[in-house]
Scaffold this motif. Structure first.
Motif, PDB file in Angstrom:
ATOM      1  N   CYS A 215      17.939  10.018  17.072  1.00 50.23           N
ATOM      2  CA  CYS A 215      18.745   9.173  16.241  1.00 50.23           C
ATOM      3  C   CYS A 215      19.124   8.110  16.734  1.00 50.23           C
ATOM      4  O   CYS A 215      19.074   6.888  16.268  1.00 50.23           O
ATOM      5  N   LYS A 216      19.524   7.993  18.068  1.00 52.67           N
ATOM      6  CA  LYS A 216      19.947   6.739  18.596  1.00 52.67           C
ATOM      7  C   LYS A 216      18.803   5.748  18.679  1.00 52.67           C
ATOM      8  O   LYS A 216      19.031   4.569  18.525  1.00 52.67           O
TER       9      LYS A 216
ATOM     10  N   GLN B  64      23.486  18.874  22.264  1.00 50.19           N
ATOM     11  CA  GLN B  64      21.986  18.506  22.660  1.00 50.19           C
ATOM     12  C   GLN B  64      21.600  19.445  23.939  1.00 50.19           C
ATOM     13  O   GLN B  64      20.228  19.577  23.933  1.00 50.19           O
TER      14      GLN B  64
ATOM     15  N   PHE C 294      25.890  14.606  16.989  1.00 53.94           N
ATOM     16  CA  PHE C 294      24.790  15.729  17.421  1.00 53.94           C
ATOM     17  C   PHE C 294      24.812  16.038  18.760  1.00 53.94           C
ATOM     18  O   PHE C 294      24.140  16.850  19.356  1.00 53.94           O
ATOM     19  N   ALA C 295      25.529  15.130  19.462  1.00 51.30           N
ATOM     20  CA  ALA C 295      25.401  15.215  21.125  1.00 51.30           C
ATOM     21  C   ALA C 295      25.953  16.335  21.618  1.00 51.30           C
ATOM     22  O   ALA C 295      25.901  16.966  22.410  1.00 51.30           O
ATOM     23  N   LYS C 296      27.063  16.955  20.836  1.00 50.10           N
ATOM     24  CA  LYS C 296      27.702  18.280  20.907  1.00 50.10           C
ATOM     25  C   LYS C 296      26.847  19.383  21.265  1.00 50.10           C
ATOM     26  O   LYS C 296      27.211  20.495  22.057  1.00 50.10           O
TER      27      LYS C 296
ATOM     28  N   ALA D  92      19.902  14.005  19.249  1.00 48.63           N
ATOM     29  CA  ALA D  92      21.061  12.788  19.407  1.00 48.63           C
ATOM     30  C   ALA D  92      20.007  11.516  19.976  1.00 48.63           C
ATOM     31  O   ALA D  92      20.350  10.422  19.510  1.00 48.63           O
ATOM     32  N   ASP D  93      19.392  11.946  20.930  1.00 47.70           N
ATOM     33  CA  ASP D  93      18.656  10.837  21.403  1.00 47.70           C
ATOM     34  C   ASP D  93      17.591  10.214  20.373  1.00 47.70           C
ATOM     35  O   ASP D  93      17.275   8.858  20.421  1.00 47.70           O
TER      36      ASP D  93
ATOM     37  N   ALA E 127      24.063  10.381  16.056  1.00 46.89           N
ATOM     38  CA  ALA E 127      23.631  10.469  17.632  1.00 46.89           C
ATOM     39  C   ALA E 127      25.024  10.978  18.313  1.00 46.89           C
ATOM     40  O   ALA E 127      25.039  11.696  19.322  1.00 46.89           O
ATOM     41  N   ARG E 128      26.215  10.344  17.890  1.00 47.11           N
ATOM     42  CA  ARG E 128      27.498  10.866  18.672  1.00 47.11           C
ATOM     43  C   ARG E 128      27.830  12.100  18.372  1.00 47.11           C
ATOM     44  O   ARG E 128      28.222  12.977  19.209  1.00 47.11           O
TER      45      ARG E 128
ATOM     46  N   THR F  27      28.467   3.866  19.749  1.00 41.87           N
ATOM     47  CA  THR F  27      27.453   4.776  20.401  1.00 41.87           C
ATOM     48  C   THR F  27      26.645   4.266  21.609  1.00 41.87           C
ATOM     49  O   THR F  27      26.715   4.924  22.606  1.00 41.87           O
TER      50      THR F  27
END
Length: 581
Positions: free
Chosen positions: A306-307, A295, A291-293, A303-304, A288-289, A362
């Motif tokens: 995954c979290k 999003q 892949f937020a790059k 990312a959301d 999540a951290r 995260t």
């Protein structure tokens, strides 16, 4: 004949008379021009000098004294003299000559010697993909039809619920074949995904431009991220609606030595376990951290997702804290019996720690922080699929400035342990071969080459923490070990070096009719336990290896072994570009 050649030839004749055969073992892929450069002369006790010549051997470009002999206690106490040519800083291909030795290996010196092999060990994951054809434009001669679509996988009796009864099906396509077999295991994917995600996190600027010629190349994402996505999306399908995660997607028994498309046994998802669920939670929180790059463009909402999946998995684990995977007892209760890889683990405190660490980083939420505050610093050991505390430890260290003051004492203790282990590695390696690999007989186990790569990864991370070059040089010594400076003389990565495995225990490499094995795969390496029952040349720890496709205890490949090789070799490239030497 030049005077140089006459002198060396005479020296070889005189010193070899009556002596045991001597061999020179080198890093067969290449040496970094400014870094330490060492070769090992085996069965050598009284050699005096070595020579670096041009490739034809006509001109001596460098010479120096061999170091005094040391016995390699892990290779039947053979005497070894080291040739240190670190001071020779010319790029090119040369010949290394030691009077008395029976070989004159080529040595390659470059600014980025691990660039090609670093790409290859990452590309190795493409060749492990399930559920898709490997096309010639990407796979070359190793192209093959798709195997295991896994779009109608049976719910095993052990995994049955009211919502998903035994014999019903789910789709769980994609992912990587775990090793030489065709099954997919969440636990082993856990450490593999962590290691590759961490490689990107540490060396993003390097991986952002590294292409491996896979179908997704050029889609706006780095190829390491594209490869990670292929397995991550499979992992997401392994989470049940209640948050628990199936232990594996597998046949009831291992396939024969056939190509993936010829392997058509029924596939099952097997019971949900705490270990698989916690590993899944940790990976999804970490993903999540990272892949937020993307999003807002390439990966919206991932990312959301995954979290959310990570949180849901943690909650399930809290409700089922001790569901271990015991294949024997499972087979006594449920049918069909399953005999594929178990990845059973009854000691789960390290999985809890890793998952709590990733979720705390995260989410910054108190339940995970409070869990960490109640837990003592884990015993720091080199990571493996069932020893994952160090994964959480290094994640905390790498995000220390983003975490609350309450966690700083824990993080400081983690740092002290990381450095303590790194210092131990440097002080207790194989002195004869000048490698960190060889702390004890316990380094030479099933998958021992991954021990070497994980030790190297550990040292690279401590180098980044401290800036002390000795840790970088220690990591480099294990790259040299994997690439040929060892007592067997093998470069252990398929397709590289002058002597590399040709017969790995890897079904596609056995069944495809191609002489050369699939490239870029790290084999397990010397293993005196020899659990496969095959005949090995000997059972000394460092030389208990045979290039035999039936010798799965030494010559299988595995995704969790390749991952630290990706980190180590590409990390060394990164630091070479940063002029760390």
């Amino acid at each position: 004949m030049s005077n140089t050649r006459i002198i060396i030839s005479l020296f070889c004749l005189l010193t070899s008379f009556g002596a045991k055969a001597q061999t020179i073992e080198v890093n067969q892929v290449g040496y970094q021009i400014n870094a330490p450069k060492i070769a090992a002369v085996l069965n050598s006790t009284n050699g005096t000098k070595f020579f670096i010549t041009n490739i034809s051997g006509t001109d001596t470009l460098f010479s120096a004294q061999l170091q005094p002999a040391r016995n390699d206690v892990y290779a039947n106490n053979i005497p070894v003299q080291l040739a240190d040519f670190s001071a020779f800083q010319q790029s090119g291909t040369f010949q290394l000559i030691v009077p008395g030795a029976i070989n004159k290996p080529q040595i390659i010196i470059q600014s980025l010697p691990f660039y090609t092999v670093g790409k290859a060990v990452l590309k190795g994951y493409y060749y492990q993909r399930a559920s898709m054809p490997l096309l010639p434009q990407y796979a070359g001669v190793w192209a093959r039809p798709a195997g295991h679509p896994d779009n109608a996988v049976l719910i095993h009796e052990s995994a049955a619920t009211n919502e998903r009864p035994a014999g019903s099906t789910i789709a769980t396509p994609g992912g990587w074949y775990d090793a030489g077999d065709y099954n997919k295991y969440v636990v082993n994917s856990g450490i593999t995904m962590y290691t590759l995600l961490s490689a990107y996190a540490h060396y993003a600027t390097y991986f952002d431009t590294l292409t491996t010629n896979i179908p997704e190349t050029g889609n706006g994402l780095p190829d390491i991220i594209n490869e990670l996505l292929y397995n991550l999306r499979w992992m997401l399908t392994m989470q049940d609606t209640d948050g628990g995660v199936y232990h594996k997607c597998t046949n009831a028994a291992f396939d024969g030595m056939v190509m993936p498309n010829a392997a058509t046994q029924p596939r099952y998802v097997i019971e949900k376990t705490t270990a698989a669920t916690l590993d899944f939670a940790a990976v999804m929180a970490q993903a999540a951290r990272i892949f937020a790059k993307w999003q807002n463009n390439r990966l919206p909402h991932l990312a959301d997702s995954c979290k959310q999946a990570a949180v849901k998995a943690w909650q399930w684990a809290e409700q089922h804290p001790n569901l271990d995977y015991n294949q024997t007892s499972m087979n006594a209760k449920f049918k069909p019996a399953v005999t594929t890889g178990a990845y059973g683990d009854t000691h789960l405190i390290d999985e809890w720690f890793w998952a709590a660490a990733e979720l705390a980083i995260t989410t910054k939420d108190k339940p995970y922080i409070n869990w960490l505050l109640q837990y003592k610093v884990p015993v720091a050991v080199i990571p493996s699929w069932n020893q994952v505390a160090a994964l959480g430890m290094f994640s905390l260290l790498n995000h220390a400035n983003q975490l609350s003051a309450s966690l700083q004492p824990l993080i400081q203790n983690c740092k002290l342990q990381a450095i303590e282990v790194a210092n131990y590695l440097l002080q207790h390696g194989n002195m004869a071969m000048h490698t960190v690999m060889g702390q004890s007989n316990n380094d030479f186990i099933w998958g021992g080459n991954a021990v070497a790569a994980n030790q190297g990864m550990w040292l690279l991370q401590v180098f980044q923490l401290t800036g002390e070059r000795r840790y970088l040089n220690g990591a480099l010594s294990n790259a040299d070990y994997l690439l040929g400076r060892n007592a067997t003389g093998y470069c252990y990565i398929t397709g590289f070096g002058t002597k590399s495995p040709m017969h790995p225990h890897h079904r596609p490499s056995i069944a495809d009719g191609i002489q050369a094995p699939v490239p870029g795969l790290l084999v397990g390496g010397p293993n005196p336990a020899r659990q496969d029952g095959q005949i090995y040349p000997n059972n000394y720890p460092e030389t208990a290896y045979t290039d035999n496709d039936k010798a799965y205890a030494a010559n299988e490949i595995a995704i969790n072994w390749n991952a630290p090789a990706v980190f180590l070799l590409n990390g060394l490239n990164y630091w070479a570009l940063q002029k760390a030497w």
